[in-house]
Design an enzyme around this catalytic site. Sequence first.
Site, PDB file in Angstrom:
ATOM      1  N   LYS A 217       0.800  -1.261  -0.016  1.00  0.00           N
ATOM      2  CA  LYS A 217       0.187  -0.002  -0.011  1.00  0.00           C
ATOM      3  C   LYS A 217       0.604   1.410  -0.048  1.00  0.00           C
ATOM      4  O   LYS A 217       0.609   2.064  -0.700  1.00  0.00           O
ATOM      5  CB  LYS A 217      -0.948   0.150   1.279  1.00  0.00           C
ATOM      6  CG  LYS A 217      -1.674  -1.035   1.407  1.00  0.00           C
ATOM      7  CD  LYS A 217      -2.554  -0.890   2.747  1.00  0.00           C
ATOM      8  CE  LYS A 217      -1.755  -0.919   4.167  1.00  0.00           C
ATOM      9  NZ  LYS A 217      -0.996  -2.296   4.410  1.00  0.00           N
TER      10      LYS A 217
ATOM     11  N   ARG B  93      -9.226   1.142   8.754  1.00  0.00           N
ATOM     12  CA  ARG B  93      -8.864  -0.235   8.952  1.00  0.00           C
ATOM     13  C   ARG B  93     -10.028  -1.061   9.773  1.00  0.00           C
ATOM     14  O   ARG B  93      -9.910  -2.077  10.124  1.00  0.00           O
ATOM     15  CB  ARG B  93      -7.765  -0.341  10.032  1.00  0.00           C
ATOM     16  CG  ARG B  93      -6.376  -0.565   9.112  1.00  0.00           C
ATOM     17  CD  ARG B  93      -5.329  -0.376   9.955  1.00  0.00           C
ATOM     18  NE  ARG B  93      -4.027  -0.921   9.571  1.00  0.00           N
ATOM     19  CZ  ARG B  93      -2.859  -0.400   9.107  1.00  0.00           C
ATOM     20  NH1 ARG B  93      -3.162   0.832   9.007  1.00  0.00           N
ATOM     21  NH2 ARG B  93      -2.147  -0.979   8.709  1.00  0.00           N
TER      22      ARG B  93
ATOM     23  N   ARG C 170      12.073  -5.985   4.335  1.00  0.00           N
ATOM     24  CA  ARG C 170      11.720  -4.609   4.305  1.00  0.00           C
ATOM     25  C   ARG C 170      12.919  -3.775   5.244  1.00  0.00           C
ATOM     26  O   ARG C 170      13.432  -4.419   6.135  1.00  0.00           O
ATOM     27  CB  ARG C 170      10.537  -4.149   4.692  1.00  0.00           C
ATOM     28  CG  ARG C 170      10.311  -2.752   4.867  1.00  0.00           C
ATOM     29  CD  ARG C 170       8.858  -2.342   4.929  1.00  0.00           C
ATOM     30  NE  ARG C 170       8.063  -3.128   5.968  1.00  0.00           N
ATOM     31  CZ  ARG C 170       6.821  -2.760   6.118  1.00  0.00           C
ATOM     32  NH1 ARG C 170       6.194  -1.962   5.141  1.00  0.00           N
ATOM     33  NH2 ARG C 170       6.082  -3.269   7.135  1.00  0.00           N
TER      34      ARG C 170
ATOM     35  N   ARG D  53      11.943  -2.276  10.998  1.00  0.00           N
ATOM     36  CA  ARG D  53      11.004  -1.753  11.759  1.00  0.00           C
ATOM     37  C   ARG D  53      10.467  -2.511  12.921  1.00  0.00           C
ATOM     38  O   ARG D  53      10.578  -3.776  12.813  1.00  0.00           O
ATOM     39  CB  ARG D  53       9.487  -1.537  10.939  1.00  0.00           C
ATOM     40  CG  ARG D  53       9.168  -0.108  10.592  1.00  0.00           C
ATOM     41  CD  ARG D  53       8.093  -0.009   9.598  1.00  0.00           C
ATOM     42  NE  ARG D  53       6.767  -0.602  10.015  1.00  0.00           N
ATOM     43  CZ  ARG D  53       5.736  -0.630   9.167  1.00  0.00           C
ATOM     44  NH1 ARG D  53       5.508   0.139   8.036  1.00  0.00           N
ATOM     45  NH2 ARG D  53       4.525  -0.958   9.586  1.00  0.00           N
TER      46      ARG D  53
ATOM     47  N   ARG E  13      -0.097  -9.344  13.064  1.00  0.00           N
ATOM     48  CA  ARG E  13      -0.711  -8.106  12.050  1.00  0.00           C
ATOM     49  C   ARG E  13      -1.682  -8.777  11.209  1.00  0.00           C
ATOM     50  O   ARG E  13      -2.787  -8.048  10.944  1.00  0.00           O
ATOM     51  CB  ARG E  13       0.295  -7.303  11.602  1.00  0.00           C
ATOM     52  CG  ARG E  13       1.039  -6.353  12.641  1.00  0.00           C
ATOM     53  CD  ARG E  13       2.366  -5.857  12.112  1.00  0.00           C
ATOM     54  NE  ARG E  13       2.288  -4.944  10.838  1.00  0.00           N
ATOM     55  CZ  ARG E  13       3.506  -4.646  10.183  1.00  0.00           C
ATOM     56  NH1 ARG E  13       4.519  -5.316  10.347  1.00  0.00           N
ATOM     57  NH2 ARG E  13       3.233  -4.007   9.226  1.00  0.00           N
TER      58      ARG E  13
END
Length: 218
Positions: free
Chosen positions: A13, A88, A123, A156, A167
């Site tokens: 996203k 969300r 990531r 992160r 998540r």
Amino acid sequence: MNIIFLGAPGAGKGTQAENVSEKLNIPNISTGALFREAVAAKTDTGLKAKEYMDNGGLVPDGITVNILKERLAKPDCENGFILDGFPRTVPQAEYLEESGVVIDLVIDIYVPDDKIIERISGRRVCPMCGASYHIIYKPSHRGNICGRCESRLIIRDDDKPEVVFSRLETYHGQTEPLIDFYKNKGVLETVIGQEEVDDTSKLTFEVIQNFNAKTKIE
Ligand code: AP5
């Protein structure tokens, strides 16, 4: 034009929202990024949000709506905006409606869970400017250094494997119902996330062009 990007954590996203923001010259508003800024600044909101983020849960709707409301009130949102990661939950979507915020297009980026895990584990992000990379699919041309601001890239906190599973569970339980919510409103388009970022971008821009062509005819 007001656009929402929906999708699981790590679906891409943020990557697509940044591209579209640059091309359409409208701001990209990521509630996740707003929370990370608040955490770094150790504000009350940041301290409250951190405990939910660290566990892979959602920050309560009241706090989230407030942080978004403040951001949407800024003048750069007057000619349109992108929402990356908001809403969300169904109550968050209802908040937008009740506030009179018109959403023109919702783009759901679909990526299966096994791919999500591969993407998130690769990531790397810049703690200074927020730029996001992937060690294979979108590497920084400077290795472990941010190509934009030259800071050292980090992983992160919520990208640790145990938090990622949580998540994903949160996404399937609380955010996925928004797909039907927006399908029923006739504004939802699905983009299948591709192996290469550029291929997903191509499909995303096709969806936006089709939307623009359709609204011109109408
Ligand atoms: P947030 O920051 O929004 O995290 P998220 O939704 O979990 O999304 P991500 O940022 O992890 O992923 P993304 O889909 O943007 O993927 P990206 O483009 O980076 O939120 C963090 C937390 O804040 C939440 O868990 C929650 O606690 C809280 N929060 C935020 N909003 C909230 C709300 N509205 N209500 C309540 N709580 C809220 O891509 C991922 C990786 O894949 C990157 O490395 C990228 O380079 C790579 N990649 C992207 N596209 C491709 C591709 N096509 N092929 C290969 N690799 C790709």
